[in-house]
Motif scaffolding. Structure first.
Motif, PDB file in Angstrom:
ATOM      1  N   GLU A 230      -8.506  34.568  23.717  1.00  0.00           N
ATOM      2  CA  GLU A 230      -9.918  34.424  24.280  1.00  0.00           C
ATOM      3  C   GLU A 230     -10.446  35.491  24.724  1.00  0.00           C
ATOM      4  O   GLU A 230     -11.448  36.014  24.460  1.00  0.00           O
ATOM      5  CB  GLU A 230     -10.145  33.208  25.074  1.00  0.00           C
TER       6      GLU A 230
ATOM      7  N   ARG B 176     -11.176  38.209  22.091  1.00  0.00           N
ATOM      8  CA  ARG B 176     -12.314  37.617  21.249  1.00  0.00           C
ATOM      9  C   ARG B 176     -13.406  38.117  22.303  1.00  0.00           C
ATOM     10  O   ARG B 176     -14.644  38.526  21.574  1.00  0.00           O
ATOM     11  CB  ARG B 176     -12.204  36.258  20.744  1.00  0.00           C
TER      12      ARG B 176
ATOM     13  N   CYS C 133     -20.397  42.191  17.042  1.00  0.00           N
ATOM     14  CA  CYS C 133     -20.462  41.671  18.448  1.00  0.00           C
ATOM     15  C   CYS C 133     -21.301  42.211  19.521  1.00  0.00           C
ATOM     16  O   CYS C 133     -21.728  41.692  20.344  1.00  0.00           O
ATOM     17  CB  CYS C 133     -18.912  41.633  18.939  1.00  0.00           C
TER      18      CYS C 133
ATOM     19  N   PRO D 276     -21.284  33.916  22.216  1.00  0.00           N
ATOM     20  CA  PRO D 276     -20.621  32.945  22.852  1.00  0.00           C
ATOM     21  C   PRO D 276     -20.194  33.402  24.250  1.00  0.00           C
ATOM     22  O   PRO D 276     -19.691  34.338  24.268  1.00  0.00           O
ATOM     23  CB  PRO D 276     -19.445  32.630  22.033  1.00  0.00           C
TER      24      PRO D 276
ATOM     25  N   PHE E  82     -14.573  31.213  23.754  1.00  0.00           N
ATOM     26  CA  PHE E  82     -14.040  30.802  22.388  1.00  0.00           C
ATOM     27  C   PHE E  82     -12.676  29.932  22.597  1.00  0.00           C
ATOM     28  O   PHE E  82     -11.989  30.178  22.427  1.00  0.00           O
ATOM     29  CB  PHE E  82     -13.530  32.150  21.708  1.00  0.00           C
TER      30      PHE E  82
ATOM     31  N   ILE F 167      -9.449  29.417  20.333  1.00  0.00           N
ATOM     32  CA  ILE F 167      -9.432  30.519  19.542  1.00  0.00           C
ATOM     33  C   ILE F 167      -7.848  31.010  19.300  1.00  0.00           C
ATOM     34  O   ILE F 167      -6.900  30.834  20.242  1.00  0.00           O
ATOM     35  CB  ILE F 167     -10.317  31.749  19.802  1.00  0.00           C
TER      36      ILE F 167
ATOM     37  N   ASP G 120     -11.485  32.001  14.039  1.00  0.00           N
ATOM     38  CA  ASP G 120     -12.939  31.721  13.640  1.00  0.00           C
ATOM     39  C   ASP G 120     -13.448  32.530  12.560  1.00  0.00           C
ATOM     40  O   ASP G 120     -14.551  32.612  12.308  1.00  0.00           O
ATOM     41  CB  ASP G 120     -13.929  31.966  14.932  1.00  0.00           C
TER      42      ASP G 120
END
Length: 100
Positions: free
Chosen positions: A37, A40, A48, A58, A61, A64, A82
């Motif tokens: 996480e 990510r 991103c 977001p 996550f 993830i 994802d």
């Protein structure tokens, strides 16, 4: 007496058994861990970066997982459950994320 400081360098890496973390071993034999996480959330790819700029990125996550790791020499290309696979994480950045 002269003291030489050696910056940590990545000597090895693998996904944890549950795919929820990246386990990193340094050349100084330190064992470090960065959650999937965190990785990510820390992705700096153009996609991103743009999503952050537009307020669409977001805040979390949950659940993830790391699905693949590609070694580019200077960094790792990490793919996630994802479907995101654009992030390149320079090894020095990974060490910063791991608190080194």
């Amino acid at each position: 007496m002269t003291m030489t400081l050696v910056a940590p360098t990545v000597a090895g890496y693998e996904a944890s058994a549950d795919l929820a973390s990246l386990l990193v071993r340094t050349a100084q034999d330190d064992a470090l861990s960065v959650s999937a996480e965190t990785l990510r959330l820390s992705c700096k790819c153009a996609h991103c970066t743009r999503a952050r700029f537009d307020g669409r990125f977001p805040k979390a996550f949950p659940g993830i997982a790391i699905t693949d790791i590609g070694d580019l020499g200077y960094g790792l290309n990490i793919s996630f459950s994802d479907g995101h696979n654009r992030g390149i994480y320079p090894k020095s950045y990974l060490l910063n994320l791991a608190g080194q």
